[in-house]
Design a protein around this motif. Structure first.
Motif, PDB file in Angstrom:
ATOM      1  N   ALA A 226       0.778  -1.204   0.000  1.00  0.00           N
ATOM      2  CA  ALA A 226       0.000   0.000   0.000  1.00  0.00           C
ATOM      3  C   ALA A 226       0.820   1.268   0.000  1.00  0.00           C
ATOM      4  N   ILE A 227       1.829   1.357   0.868  1.00  0.00           N
ATOM      5  CA  ILE A 227       2.736   2.497   0.795  1.00  0.00           C
ATOM      6  C   ILE A 227       4.186   2.055   0.773  1.00  0.00           C
TER       7      ILE A 227
ATOM      8  N   GLY B  88       2.088  14.615   6.967  1.00  0.00           N
ATOM      9  CA  GLY B  88       2.745  14.591   8.273  1.00  0.00           C
ATOM     10  C   GLY B  88       2.022  13.721   9.278  1.00  0.00           C
ATOM     11  N   THR B  89       0.726  14.012   9.514  1.00  0.00           N
ATOM     12  CA  THR B  89      -0.049  13.232  10.480  1.00  0.00           C
ATOM     13  C   THR B  89      -1.197  12.467   9.829  1.00  0.00           C
ATOM     14  N   SER B  90      -1.232  12.451   8.503  1.00  0.00           N
ATOM     15  CA  SER B  90      -2.237  11.662   7.793  1.00  0.00           C
ATOM     16  C   SER B  90      -1.757  11.398   6.369  1.00  0.00           C
ATOM     17  N   TYR B  91      -2.383  10.429   5.722  1.00  0.00           N
ATOM     18  CA  TYR B  91      -2.139  10.191   4.304  1.00  0.00           C
ATOM     19  C   TYR B  91      -3.340   9.498   3.693  1.00  0.00           C
ATOM     20  N   THR B  92      -3.451   9.599   2.375  1.00  0.00           N
ATOM     21  CA  THR B  92      -4.458   8.876   1.612  1.00  0.00           C
ATOM     22  C   THR B  92      -3.781   8.329   0.368  1.00  0.00           C
ATOM     23  N   GLY B  93      -4.340   7.267  -0.183  1.00  0.00           N
ATOM     24  CA  GLY B  93      -3.735   6.714  -1.381  1.00  0.00           C
ATOM     25  C   GLY B  93      -4.584   5.648  -2.026  1.00  0.00           C
ATOM     26  N   THR B  94      -4.087   5.192  -3.172  1.00  0.00           N
ATOM     27  CA  THR B  94      -4.771   4.182  -3.973  1.00  0.00           C
ATOM     28  C   THR B  94      -3.745   3.252  -4.595  1.00  0.00           C
ATOM     29  N   ASN B  95      -4.032   1.971  -4.607  1.00  0.00           N
ATOM     30  CA  ASN B  95      -3.273   0.970  -5.371  1.00  0.00           C
ATOM     31  C   ASN B  95      -4.235   0.366  -6.377  1.00  0.00           C
ATOM     32  N   ARG B  96      -3.753   0.162  -7.593  1.00  0.00           N
ATOM     33  CA  ARG B  96      -4.525  -0.543  -8.620  1.00  0.00           C
ATOM     34  C   ARG B  96      -3.685  -1.711  -9.086  1.00  0.00           C
ATOM     35  N   MET B  97      -4.238  -2.914  -9.007  1.00  0.00           N
ATOM     36  CA  MET B  97      -3.500  -4.130  -9.327  1.00  0.00           C
ATOM     37  C   MET B  97      -4.269  -4.958 -10.362  1.00  0.00           C
ATOM     38  N   THR B  98      -3.502  -5.694 -11.184  1.00  0.00           N
ATOM     39  CA  THR B  98      -4.073  -6.610 -12.167  1.00  0.00           C
ATOM     40  C   THR B  98      -3.371  -7.942 -12.022  1.00  0.00           C
ATOM     41  N   MET B  99      -4.149  -9.037 -12.074  1.00  0.00           N
ATOM     42  CA  MET B  99      -3.567 -10.369 -11.979  1.00  0.00           C
ATOM     43  C   MET B  99      -4.359 -11.330 -12.853  1.00  0.00           C
ATOM     44  N   LYS B 100      -3.707 -12.418 -13.246  1.00  0.00           N
ATOM     45  CA  LYS B 100      -4.398 -13.473 -13.983  1.00  0.00           C
ATOM     46  C   LYS B 100      -4.679 -14.603 -13.001  1.00  0.00           C
ATOM     47  N   ARG B 101      -5.921 -15.088 -13.023  1.00  0.00           N
ATOM     48  CA  ARG B 101      -6.307 -16.179 -12.137  1.00  0.00           C
ATOM     49  C   ARG B 101      -7.309 -17.041 -12.889  1.00  0.00           C
ATOM     50  N   GLY B 102      -6.992 -18.309 -13.011  1.00  0.00           N
ATOM     51  CA  GLY B 102      -7.867 -19.217 -13.731  1.00  0.00           C
ATOM     52  C   GLY B 102      -8.050 -18.814 -15.186  1.00  0.00           C
ATOM     53  N   GLY B 103      -7.000 -18.235 -15.781  1.00  0.00           N
ATOM     54  CA  GLY B 103      -7.058 -17.817 -17.169  1.00  0.00           C
ATOM     55  C   GLY B 103      -7.790 -16.506 -17.402  1.00  0.00           C
ATOM     56  N   GLN B 104      -8.266 -15.866 -16.341  1.00  0.00           N
ATOM     57  CA  GLN B 104      -8.976 -14.607 -16.471  1.00  0.00           C
ATOM     58  C   GLN B 104      -8.204 -13.493 -15.790  1.00  0.00           C
TER      59      GLN B 104
ATOM     60  N   GLN C  53      -8.076 -10.307 -13.516  1.00  0.00           N
ATOM     61  CA  GLN C  53      -8.840  -9.698 -12.433  1.00  0.00           C
ATOM     62  C   GLN C  53      -8.162  -8.391 -12.048  1.00  0.00           C
ATOM     63  N   THR C  54      -8.963  -7.422 -11.672  1.00  0.00           N
ATOM     64  CA  THR C  54      -8.443  -6.141 -11.231  1.00  0.00           C
ATOM     65  C   THR C  54      -8.877  -5.892  -9.794  1.00  0.00           C
ATOM     66  N   MET C  55      -8.054  -5.152  -9.076  1.00  0.00           N
ATOM     67  CA  MET C  55      -8.343  -4.785  -7.696  1.00  0.00           C
ATOM     68  C   MET C  55      -7.961  -3.325  -7.496  1.00  0.00           C
ATOM     69  N   THR C  56      -8.751  -2.642  -6.723  1.00  0.00           N
ATOM     70  CA  THR C  56      -8.424  -1.272  -6.341  1.00  0.00           C
ATOM     71  C   THR C  56      -8.498  -1.202  -4.831  1.00  0.00           C
ATOM     72  N   MET C  57      -7.472  -0.636  -4.235  1.00  0.00           N
ATOM     73  CA  MET C  57      -7.439  -0.480  -2.787  1.00  0.00           C
ATOM     74  C   MET C  57      -7.310   1.004  -2.456  1.00  0.00           C
ATOM     75  N   GLN C  58      -8.261   1.496  -1.692  1.00  0.00           N
ATOM     76  CA  GLN C  58      -8.215   2.861  -1.170  1.00  0.00           C
ATOM     77  C   GLN C  58      -7.746   2.764   0.275  1.00  0.00           C
ATOM     78  N   TYR C  59      -6.849   3.645   0.675  1.00  0.00           N
ATOM     79  CA  TYR C  59      -6.378   3.573   2.047  1.00  0.00           C
ATOM     80  C   TYR C  59      -6.130   4.956   2.611  1.00  0.00           C
ATOM     81  N   SER C  60      -6.174   5.013   3.925  1.00  0.00           N
ATOM     82  CA  SER C  60      -5.885   6.253   4.632  1.00  0.00           C
ATOM     83  C   SER C  60      -5.201   5.902   5.945  1.00  0.00           C
ATOM     84  N   GLY C  61      -4.377   6.808   6.393  1.00  0.00           N
ATOM     85  CA  GLY C  61      -3.686   6.617   7.663  1.00  0.00           C
ATOM     86  C   GLY C  61      -3.775   7.885   8.480  1.00  0.00           C
ATOM     87  N   ARG C  62      -3.809   7.699   9.784  1.00  0.00           N
ATOM     88  CA  ARG C  62      -3.794   8.874  10.669  1.00  0.00           C
ATOM     89  C   ARG C  62      -2.919   8.581  11.870  1.00  0.00           C
ATOM     90  N   HIS C  63      -2.167   9.586  12.250  1.00  0.00           N
ATOM     91  CA  HIS C  63      -1.262   9.483  13.387  1.00  0.00           C
ATOM     92  C   HIS C  63      -2.073   9.578  14.669  1.00  0.00           C
TER      93      HIS C  63
END
Length: 145
Positions: A12-13, A111-127, A129-139
């Motif tokens: 994620a980060i 400094g005391t917080s963050y936000t972000g996004t990961n976008r991933m692609t993978m092959k599974r069973g010949g297909q 698949q895409t994934m999106t992860m939204q995340y945030s952190g706070r101190h």
């Protein structure tokens, strides 16, 4: 699926190289919230919330600031093209193994917080698949001893 989730949480980060610019993060106890969206997964999946202690030494090696607390020695996922522009980091990544995947991510720090996004692609069973992860952190404050 557990490996995929662990890999995404660790990425994620995750910041590729010990020589990369450190993110604008304060050391101490952080609460990280992550929400994953993957077509075909149950709608309304609850966000995962975890806490992680980030030390000043951890900030010297951005790989140790991964929100999952993942083991930086686990080299299944490699980060490339890590860039820090202002308060925003961006990177590409590729994970090897049974659930090999590629993707990219961004995170914006204040400094005391963050936000972000990961976008991933993978092959599974010949297909593809895409994934999106939204995340945030706070101190939250000092780490508990």
């Amino acid at each position: 699926m557990r490996y995929v989730t662990t890999c995404l949480l660790a990425a994620a980060i995750l910041c590729g190289s010990a020589h990369a610019a450190a993110p604008n993060m304060k050391d101490g106890l952080w609460e990280i919230t992550m929400k994953m969206d993957m077509p075909g997964m149950p709608a309304g999946m609850k966000p995962q919330v975890m806490r992680q202690c980030i030390t000043k030494k951890d900030l010297e090696d951005p790989r140790k600031t991964a929100p999952s607390g993942g083991d930086p020695r686990d080299n299944r996922c490699q980060m490339t093209d890590y860039k820090m522009q202002g308060n925003t980091a961006s990177w590409n990544m590729a994970c090897k193994g049974e659930d090999a995947m590629t993707g990219s991510g961004t995170a914006t720090y204040s400094g005391t917080s963050y936000t972000g996004t990961n976008r991933m692609t993978m092959k599974r069973g010949g297909q593809v698949q895409t994934m999106t992860m939204q995340y945030s952190g706070r101190h939250l404050g000092e780490c508990k001893k």
